[in-house]
Design a protein around this motif. Structure first.
Motif, mmCIF file in Angstrom:
data_model
loop_
_atom_site.group_PDB
_atom_site.id
_atom_site.type_symbol
_atom_site.label_atom_id
_atom_site.label_comp_id
_atom_site.label_asym_id
_atom_site.label_seq_id
_atom_site.Cartn_x
_atom_site.Cartn_y
_atom_site.Cartn_z
ATOM 1 N N GLY A 78 1.738 -3.894 -5.406
ATOM 2 C CA GLY A 78 2.798 -4.892 -5.416
ATOM 3 C C GLY A 78 4.110 -4.333 -4.905
ATOM 4 N N LEU A 79 4.459 -3.111 -5.320
ATOM 5 C CA LEU A 79 5.688 -2.484 -4.859
ATOM 6 C C LEU A 79 5.633 -2.214 -3.363
ATOM 7 C CD1 LEU A 79 8.424 -1.381 -5.763
ATOM 8 C CD2 LEU A 79 7.333 0.828 -6.171
ATOM 9 N N GLN A 80 4.459 -1.833 -2.870
ATOM 10 C CA GLN A 80 4.301 -1.591 -1.433
ATOM 11 C C GLN A 80 4.522 -2.874 -0.635
ATOM 12 O OE1 GLN A 80 3.402 1.570 0.316
ATOM 13 N NE2 GLN A 80 4.402 0.166 1.740
ATOM 14 N N MET A 81 4.066 -3.991 -1.166
ATOM 15 C CA MET A 81 4.269 -5.268 -0.486
ATOM 16 C C MET A 81 5.753 -5.628 -0.420
ATOM 17 S SD MET A 81 1.042 -7.402 -2.096
ATOM 18 C CE MET A 81 1.308 -8.860 -1.077
ATOM 19 N N ILE A 82 6.489 -5.292 -1.463
ATOM 20 C CA ILE A 82 7.930 -5.542 -1.450
ATOM 21 C C ILE A 82 8.604 -4.651 -0.417
ATOM 22 C CG2 ILE A 82 10.053 -5.350 -2.805
ATOM 23 C CD1 ILE A 82 8.396 -6.121 -5.274
ATOM 24 N N ILE A 83 8.205 -3.385 -0.361
ATOM 25 C CA ILE A 83 8.768 -2.454 0.622
ATOM 26 C C ILE A 83 8.468 -2.936 2.039
ATOM 27 C CG2 ILE A 83 8.615 -0.098 1.520
ATOM 28 C CD1 ILE A 83 7.997 0.795 -1.366
ATOM 29 N N ASP A 84 7.263 -3.482 2.244
ATOM 30 C CA ASP A 84 6.863 -3.968 3.560
ATOM 31 C C ASP A 84 7.467 -5.331 3.892
ATOM 32 O OD1 ASP A 84 5.335 -1.696 3.817
ATOM 33 O OD2 ASP A 84 3.463 -2.656 3.206
ATOM 34 N N ASN A 85 8.292 -5.856 2.977
ATOM 35 C CA ASN A 85 8.952 -7.147 3.174
ATOM 36 C C ASN A 85 7.945 -8.280 3.361
ATOM 37 O OD1 ASN A 85 11.262 -8.751 3.302
ATOM 38 N ND2 ASN A 85 11.346 -8.657 5.543
ATOM 39 N N THR A 86 6.876 -8.243 2.562
ATOM 40 C CA THR A 86 5.885 -9.326 2.595
ATOM 41 C C THR A 86 6.528 -10.614 2.105
ATOM 42 O OG1 THR A 86 4.139 -7.724 2.121
ATOM 43 C CG2 THR A 86 3.613 -10.054 1.786
ATOM 44 N N GLY A 106 18.836 -1.380 -0.570
ATOM 45 C CA GLY A 106 17.845 -2.082 0.225
ATOM 46 C C GLY A 106 16.429 -1.808 -0.258
ATOM 47 N N ALA A 107 15.504 -2.705 0.098
ATOM 48 C CA ALA A 107 14.125 -2.599 -0.374
ATOM 49 C C ALA A 107 13.438 -1.323 0.092
ATOM 50 C CB ALA A 107 13.322 -3.819 0.081
ATOM 51 N N LEU A 108 13.833 -0.806 1.271
ATOM 52 C CA LEU A 108 13.200 0.411 1.777
ATOM 53 C C LEU A 108 13.455 1.607 0.873
ATOM 54 C CD1 LEU A 108 13.794 0.158 5.643
ATOM 55 C CD2 LEU A 108 11.651 -0.133 4.384
ATOM 56 N N ALA A 109 14.525 1.550 0.086
ATOM 57 C CA ALA A 109 14.828 2.655 -0.825
ATOM 58 C C ALA A 109 13.770 2.792 -1.912
ATOM 59 C CB ALA A 109 16.211 2.441 -1.456
ATOM 60 N N LEU A 110 13.014 1.721 -2.136
ATOM 61 C CA LEU A 110 11.962 1.761 -3.156
ATOM 62 C C LEU A 110 10.795 2.658 -2.747
ATOM 63 C CD1 LEU A 110 11.849 -2.038 -4.106
ATOM 64 C CD2 LEU A 110 12.878 -0.177 -5.427
ATOM 65 N N GLU A 111 10.740 3.014 -1.472
ATOM 66 C CA GLU A 111 9.637 3.862 -1.001
ATOM 67 C C GLU A 111 9.642 5.212 -1.704
ATOM 68 O OE1 GLU A 111 7.402 4.735 3.236
ATOM 69 O OE2 GLU A 111 9.464 3.993 3.196
ATOM 70 N N SER A 112 10.819 5.672 -2.099
ATOM 71 C CA SER A 112 10.914 6.946 -2.813
ATOM 72 C C SER A 112 10.335 6.862 -4.216
ATOM 73 C CB SER A 112 12.377 7.390 -2.890
ATOM 74 O OG SER A 112 13.152 6.445 -3.618
ATOM 75 N N GLU A 113 10.189 5.641 -4.737
ATOM 76 C CA GLU A 113 9.650 5.439 -6.077
ATOM 77 C C GLU A 113 8.131 5.270 -6.074
ATOM 78 O OE1 GLU A 113 11.598 5.249 -8.935
ATOM 79 O OE2 GLU A 113 13.274 5.867 -7.649
ATOM 80 N N LEU A 114 7.574 5.086 -4.891
ATOM 81 C CA LEU A 114 6.164 4.704 -4.788
ATOM 82 C C LEU A 114 5.224 5.772 -5.335
ATOM 83 C CD1 LEU A 114 4.759 2.164 -3.761
ATOM 84 C CD2 LEU A 114 4.420 3.310 -1.571
#
Length: 268
Positions: free
Chosen positions: A109-117, A90-98
């Motif tokens: 851009g990655l933060q916007m994906i995590i926030d489901n923009t 899931g996209a929330l898993a990307l938060e660990s990569e931030l």
């Protein structure tokens, strides 16, 4: 680094030329000329662009030592890895990569994906950010190029002021030669610094700004593919093809771009 070496070599040639004619190096230095030429030019570009732009132009001088560049091949692999992670967890898993992302543009851009923009909101936002960053980059080039236009004229002004001072000392013939020579030092400062430093530096920064702008557009494409949920393999293939087409359309004009092109050829 080649730009720094070029500037140093150019100044060295001027000094060596003066010394080869038997002139003392001190003949090329004049505090009055420095104040008139460089102080006047600094005031002129500040009037035209403002303090912030002038400070930005000065800070961009460090780009001559280490040009900013994104390793696009590494970015492509990173986006592919993010895609695999997002598709499996899931996209929330990307938060660990931030935290590991150093580039502010990529991080946003990655933060916007995590926030489901929403995709229709994300793309114009990233494009607006890219446009603002490009404008900040190009203004440094414009400041140096404008300085290259002011310097020769202000140098002539300094020479005229020096000649006025000499004319006021006509009752001391022995000092006229030295006075006239000193007056023309301002012209050397103006013409020399414009053509050996300011104009080449402005052009160089313009090339680097264009390269950074192309990189940001490629980053946007990678992030949008990630947002659309494309697989890592598809993202890798698509981005490599886009990068290859970009390099064919307009080959990189900086050292880092040439290195990326060679690496891409081997990867493809």
């Amino acid at each position: 680094m080649s730009a720094i070496l070029g500037i140093v070599a150019a100044l060295a040639m001027v000094i060596l030329a003066a010394v080869s004619d038997g002139d003392p190096i001190s003949s090329l230095f004049s505090v009055t000329a420095v104040l008139i030429v460089f102080g006047g030019t600094g005031a002129a570009v500040t009037t035209q662009f403002g303090f912030k732009a002038v400070l930005t132009a000065g800070a961009r001088f460090k780009w001559l030592v280490k040009p900013p560049a994104v390793d696009m091949l590494a970015f492509i692999e990173q986006v592919a890895a993010w895609s695999n992670l997002a598709r499996s967890q899931g996209a929330l898993a990307l938060e660990s990569e931030l935290e590991a992302v150093e580039d502010p543009f990529q991080k946003q851009g990655l933060q916007m994906i995590i926030d489901n923009t929403a995709e229709e909101d994300m793309l114009p936002t990233l494009e607006a950010m890219a446009a603002n960053a490009a404008r900040e980059d190009i203004v440094a080039s414009e400041v140096w190029e404008a300085a290259g236009g002011y310097l020769p004229t202000i140098g002539v002004m300094g020479a005229v002021l020096g000649l006025i001072h000499v004319m006021m000392e006509l009752d001391h013939p022995a000092s006229l030669g030295v006075g006239i020579a000193t007056a023309f030092v301002a012209t050397i400062y103006g013409v020399g610094s414009a053509n050996l430093i300011a104009l080449p530096l402005g052009a160089r920064l313009g090339i680097l700004a264009e390269a950074r702008e192309r990189e940001r557009h490629l980053i946007i494409q990678g992030l949008m593919l990630l947002k659309q949920g494309k697989s890592g393999i598809l993202i890798r293939q698509t981005m490599q093809n886009v990068l290859a087409q970009e390099n064919k359309k307009k080959p990189e004009e900086v050292e880092t771009g040439a290195a990326e092109g060679d690496a891409l050829a081997e990867a493809v």
